[in-house]
Design a protein around this motif. Structure first.
Motif: not given
Length: 112
Positions: A15, A35, A37-38, A43, A71, A95
């Motif tokens: 992440r 957001i 964390d990704i 995420m 998602c 992404i």
């Protein structure tokens, strides 16, 4: 598709902490979120309110950095939600482009 490797903490992908403003949509509900964390597989978002989506629901997250991202809800608790990206070729390309343009250095995040 993306190679999925387990990190030291047992997660499938590393992440990266971030602070991206976004909008989350579930059916007719829309909610501002951030957001926090990704990764290449999903995420975590901080919600600014409540939304009816449950685990397994499909939601759409929209932000300038990612565009429209479909998602699945993995978890939802304490005003935060974990989302997993749909693993379509289009989503993988979105992404990958995000990481190429916004997170160029992390060696663990390069596609295999």
């Amino acid at each position: 598709m993306l190679a999925i490797q387990q990190s030291a903490d047992g997660r499938r992908a590393q992440r990266i902490r971030c602070h991206i403003r976004a909008t989350l949509q579930f059916l007719t509900q829309k909610l501002d979120c951030r957001i926090i964390d990704i990764s290449r597989t999903g995420m975590a978002v901080q919600l600014h309110g409540w939304i009816e989506a449950k685990r397994g629901s499909t939601v759409i997250l929209t932000c300038p950095e990612l565009g429209h991202v479909e998602c699945s809800v993995r978890w939802y608790r304490a005003g935060k939600m974990g989302l997993e990206f749909e693993q379509t070729s289009n989503m993988v390309a979105q992404i990958t482009a995000y990481f190429r343009n916004f997170h160029r250095d992390p060696k663990n995040l390069q596609p295999s």
